[in-house]
Design a protein around this motif. Structure first.
Motif, PDB file in Angstrom:
ATOM      1  N   LEU A  33       1.074  -1.644  -0.325  1.00 30.19           N
ATOM      2  CA  LEU A  33      -0.090   0.230   0.429  1.00 30.19           C
ATOM      3  C   LEU A  33       0.558   0.995  -0.061  1.00 30.19           C
ATOM      4  N   ILE A  34       1.923   1.075   0.713  1.00 30.27           N
ATOM      5  CA  ILE A  34       2.767   2.640   0.837  1.00 30.27           C
ATOM      6  C   ILE A  34       3.455   2.750  -0.729  1.00 30.27           C
ATOM      7  N   ALA A  35       4.446   1.706  -1.564  1.00 26.38           N
ATOM      8  CA  ALA A  35       4.308   2.107  -2.834  1.00 26.38           C
ATOM      9  C   ALA A  35       3.119   2.572  -3.249  1.00 26.38           C
ATOM     10  N   GLU A  36       2.094   1.569  -3.551  1.00 19.79           N
ATOM     11  CA  GLU A  36       0.531   2.199  -4.539  1.00 19.79           C
ATOM     12  C   GLU A  36       0.552   3.800  -4.345  1.00 19.79           C
ATOM     13  N   LEU A  37       0.629   4.558  -2.565  1.00 22.14           N
ATOM     14  CA  LEU A  37       0.620   5.466  -2.813  1.00 22.14           C
ATOM     15  C   LEU A  37       1.860   6.635  -3.039  1.00 22.14           C
ATOM     16  N   GLY A  38       2.785   5.756  -3.552  1.00 22.87           N
ATOM     17  CA  GLY A  38       3.020   6.944  -3.946  1.00 22.87           C
ATOM     18  C   GLY A  38       4.714   7.478  -2.839  1.00 22.87           C
ATOM     19  N   GLN A  39       4.531   6.501  -2.125  1.00 20.23           N
ATOM     20  CA  GLN A  39       5.689   6.990  -0.760  1.00 20.23           C
ATOM     21  C   GLN A  39       6.801   6.380  -0.517  1.00 20.23           C
ATOM     22  N   PRO A  40       7.962   6.371  -0.584  1.00 14.13           N
ATOM     23  CA  PRO A  40       9.353   5.613  -0.525  1.00 14.13           C
ATOM     24  C   PRO A  40       8.411   4.551   1.014  1.00 14.13           C
ATOM     25  N   GLN A  41       9.670   3.726   0.265  1.00 14.08           N
ATOM     26  CA  GLN A  41       9.076   2.581   1.751  1.00 14.08           C
ATOM     27  C   GLN A  41       9.585   2.253   2.570  1.00 14.08           C
ATOM     28  N   GLU A  42       9.943   3.529   2.702  1.00 16.41           N
ATOM     29  CA  GLU A  42      10.770   3.581   4.199  1.00 16.41           C
ATOM     30  C   GLU A  42       9.917   4.106   5.471  1.00 16.41           C
ATOM     31  N   ILE A  43       9.855   3.092   6.817  1.00 18.50           N
ATOM     32  CA  ILE A  43       8.943   3.166   7.454  1.00 18.50           C
ATOM     33  C   ILE A  43       9.549   3.265   8.744  1.00 18.50           C
ATOM     34  N   VAL A  44       9.011   2.985   9.659  1.00 18.24           N
ATOM     35  CA  VAL A  44       9.267   2.809  11.336  1.00 18.24           C
ATOM     36  C   VAL A  44       8.562   2.530  12.353  1.00 18.24           C
ATOM     37  N   THR A  45       8.936   1.998  12.768  1.00 18.89           N
ATOM     38  CA  THR A  45       8.419  -0.076  13.719  1.00 18.89           C
ATOM     39  C   THR A  45       8.343   0.042  14.832  1.00 18.89           C
ATOM     40  N   GLY A  46       7.492   0.624  16.223  1.00 21.56           N
ATOM     41  CA  GLY A  46       8.481  -0.055  17.319  1.00 21.56           C
ATOM     42  C   GLY A  46       6.995  -1.121  18.097  1.00 21.56           C
ATOM     43  N   HIS A  47       7.194  -1.316  19.270  1.00 27.48           N
ATOM     44  CA  HIS A  47       6.144  -1.996  20.441  1.00 27.48           C
ATOM     45  C   HIS A  47       5.853  -1.534  21.549  1.00 27.48           C
ATOM     46  N   ASP A  48       5.050  -1.628  22.657  1.00 26.82           N
ATOM     47  CA  ASP A  48       4.366  -1.497  23.206  1.00 26.82           C
ATOM     48  C   ASP A  48       4.385  -2.569  24.255  1.00 26.82           C
ATOM     49  N   PHE A  49       4.765  -2.614  25.665  1.00 25.70           N
ATOM     50  CA  PHE A  49       4.732  -3.560  26.874  1.00 25.70           C
ATOM     51  C   PHE A  49       3.593  -4.383  26.564  1.00 25.70           C
ATOM     52  N   ARG A  50       3.485  -5.115  26.139  1.00 25.38           N
ATOM     53  CA  ARG A  50       2.637  -6.341  25.957  1.00 25.38           C
ATOM     54  C   ARG A  50       3.687  -7.879  25.998  1.00 25.38           C
ATOM     55  N   SER A  51       3.624  -8.256  26.910  1.00 22.82           N
ATOM     56  CA  SER A  51       4.019  -9.703  26.279  1.00 22.82           C
ATOM     57  C   SER A  51       4.279 -10.587  24.633  1.00 22.82           C
ATOM     58  N   TYR A  52       3.292 -10.374  24.130  1.00 20.83           N
ATOM     59  CA  TYR A  52       3.607 -10.545  22.843  1.00 20.83           C
ATOM     60  C   TYR A  52       3.649  -9.474  21.827  1.00 20.83           C
ATOM     61  N   SER A  53       3.596  -8.150  21.756  1.00 19.52           N
ATOM     62  CA  SER A  53       3.762  -7.132  21.365  1.00 19.52           C
ATOM     63  C   SER A  53       5.136  -7.716  20.599  1.00 19.52           C
ATOM     64  N   ALA A  54       6.302  -7.344  21.093  1.00 21.74           N
ATOM     65  CA  ALA A  54       7.418  -7.520  20.446  1.00 21.74           C
ATOM     66  C   ALA A  54       7.786  -8.883  19.193  1.00 21.74           C
ATOM     67  N   SER A  55       6.616  -9.781  19.257  1.00 22.58           N
ATOM     68  CA  SER A  55       6.923 -10.722  18.575  1.00 22.58           C
ATOM     69  C   SER A  55       5.728 -10.629  17.444  1.00 22.58           C
ATOM     70  N   ILE A  56       4.849  -9.753  17.543  1.00 20.70           N
ATOM     71  CA  ILE A  56       3.791  -9.035  16.240  1.00 20.70           C
ATOM     72  C   ILE A  56       4.548  -8.043  15.932  1.00 20.70           C
ATOM     73  N   LYS A  57       5.262  -7.387  16.078  1.00 16.39           N
ATOM     74  CA  LYS A  57       6.631  -6.694  15.402  1.00 16.39           C
ATOM     75  C   LYS A  57       7.248  -7.211  14.771  1.00 16.39           C
ATOM     76  N   TYR A  58       7.991  -8.279  15.209  1.00 19.21           N
ATOM     77  CA  TYR A  58       8.789  -8.449  14.535  1.00 19.21           C
ATOM     78  C   TYR A  58       7.624  -9.665  13.281  1.00 19.21           C
TER      79      TYR A  58
END
Length: 499
Positions: free
Chosen positions: A55-80
């Motif tokens: 979708l990012i490419a479709e919107l014409g944006q450079p495919q470069e993105i920031v990501t992070g995760h909140d403090f839940r037991s499963y959030s890091a796994s979901i982020k990766y």
């Protein structure tokens, strides 16, 4: 080829571990929310990442993105899992690690990256996960982008590319904290309770408030993803009452409550009384419009009518537009109008320059409130609150209603009140003065008492708010009238809280 996601797979099965599962209702109006394990699995999250990269490419944006995760037991796994999908779609991923949502928004500016995908369930109960996304800072996705993302993911319409890569930014929170605290210290010594409900903000909020010159009383700031005391939601009375007790015990000037991902802030005054965020918004609007006459503000339809009637705002020439509830809608409208600020009853506040960059950040909200008090050295928070015209307001109340049913119920409620207005029927004993249907229906009676019904954008619930400038009884009358209409719909269940 990546498999087409299934809407439902049985946990603890071969299929669950080898096929993507994505429940369609998890694609909300302006972000994504699922119950992890029963509505989405890790391969489903990977599919989401691939779809977002496309979708990012479709919107014409450079495919470069920031990501992070909140403090839940499963959030890091979901982020990766999300990162693996983004990389498969050709994205360069900037990972800032464990963080609050506004820290990810800040990273878009600090790292000069156009897009963001923050893994967070915000204030939702444990078990929930989600992603807040955007491709045009400081904005986040709205219905058009979310609908297109849903189509790409559910149809497995992926266009995998080479060239995806990953960069981890070590100690990024220090850059965010330095940015927030690069300001003149408060002249007034304020003692503040900082409550985080054991959510992510606990790692950052106390030191930020201390750095600007506050004496900090920490409350439930230790990170604990079981949320042992209460859910980190500054709209919930349980959290507000805990802050009240701490304010009174320590004779504090005020208390702040931050939600699970730190983009909202609740307030309790020096007497221990909670101040709903829309009233805090009026107080801030008074303060800001005194400095910047003829200021433009945006507020959501759940907010108090004082934004339109307050004599101080009128004397300052302030203009206010009521708009759709939801952080993405509010952020976008505040940006479009180049308003000085946007205020949402849930506690999402959006400050443009000079205070902010247009995104919602609970810590910037807390700083703005402290600076407001600094400019009124002889006034307490209760004094500023009591200077407002009196209204009687409910908290946000949420009866359960399934995602599949809630929009149909709201459409029927809108039709009911439109017919009542056409027929001259009374609501809570009075004629209807006006209806606002930009987001659900806000019914205002002749005496200014009003009630709102809308569909929650991120949970299987409706949202109900009532207010009266006349009396507490009129507030209850409005709630009874609204609730009677909802009671005709079997799909509407129990409330999380009522007046």
């Amino acid at each position: 080829m990546f498999p087409t996601p299934k809407p439902l797979l049985r946990p603890n099965s071969y299929e669950f571990e080898s096929e993507p599962m994505v429940k369609p209702t998890g694609f909300r109006e302006y972000d994504a929310r699922w119950l992890f394990g029963s509505e989405i699995n890790l391969m489903g999250v990977q599919a989401l990442g691939m779809g977002l990269g496309c979708l990012i490419a479709e919107l014409g944006q450079p495919q470069e993105i920031v990501t992070g995760h909140d403090f839940r037991s499963y959030s890091a796994s979901i982020k990766y899992a999300l990162i693996s999908g983004l990389q498969a779609a050709g994205c360069k991923v900037h990972d800032i690690g464990l963080c609050m949502t506004p820290m990810a928004y800040f990273a878009q500016f600090e790292l000069d990256v156009p897009c963001v995908a923050m893994v967070t369930a915000s204030h939702n109960d444990n078990g929930w996960t989600g992603v807040k996304m955007g491709a045009n800072r400081p904005l986040t996705f709205g219905p058009d982008e979310m609908t297109r993302l849903k189509e790409i993911v559910l149809n497995a319409d992926f266009n995998n590319k080479v060239g995806g890569c990953y960069h981890f930014h070590e100690n990024f929170p220090a850059r965010y904290i330095a940015d927030l605290t690069r300001r003149a210290k408060l002249k007034r010594k304020l003692k503040v309770v900082v409550a985080c409900g054991n959510g992510t903000a606990g790692a950052f909020a106390p030191q930020v408030m201390q750095a600007i010159g506050c004496e900090v009383i920490p409350l439930d700031t230790e990170l604990d993803y079981t949320f042992p005391k209460y859910n980190p939601n500054p709209e919930d009375m349980e959290m507000l009452h805990a802050i009240r007790d701490a304010v009174l015990e320590h004779d504090a000037d005020l208390g702040f409550g931050f939600d699970g991902d730190g983009d909202r802030c609740g307030v309790v005054d020096n007497t221990g009384e909670e101040i709903f965020a829309d009233k805090v918004g009026v107080m801030l609007a008074r303060d800001m419009s005194a400095i910047t006459p003829n200021a433009q503000f945006v507020v959501d339809v759940k907010s108090t009518g004082l934004f339109a009637t307050d004599p101080v705002l009128q004397a300052h020439g302030a203009r206010t537009e009521y708009w759709k509830t939801g952080h993405s809608y509010m952020k976008r409208r505040t940006h479009e109008l180049q308003a000085l600020a946007g205020f949402e009853k849930s506690g999402h506040f959006f400050f443009n320059a000079p205070l902010g960059r247009g995104y919602d950040d609970g810590l910037i909200s807390a700083i703005a409130i402290c600076e407001m008090l600094d400019r009124a050295p002889d006034k307490s928070m209760a004094d500023l609150k009591n200077a407002l015209p009196k209204t009687w307001s409910s908290p946000t109340m949420s009866p359960h209603c399934a995602d599949e049913a809630k929009y149909g119920v709201v459409a029927a409620v809108i039709a009911h009140f439109e017919a009542a207005q056409t027929n001259g029927d009374k609501v809570a004993g009075q004629p209807i003065r006006d209806l606002v249907t930009v987001n659900g229906v806000r019914v205002t009676c002749e005496d200014g008492s009003w009630g709102l019904v809308r569909a929650s954008s991120n949970k299987p619930e409706l949202v109900v708010v009532v207010e009266s400038p006349v009396s507490e009884q009129r507030m209850h009358d409005m709630f009874a009238a609204i609730n009677a209409v909802l009671g005709t719909h079997a799909e509407v269940g129990a409330y999380n809280q009522t007046i």
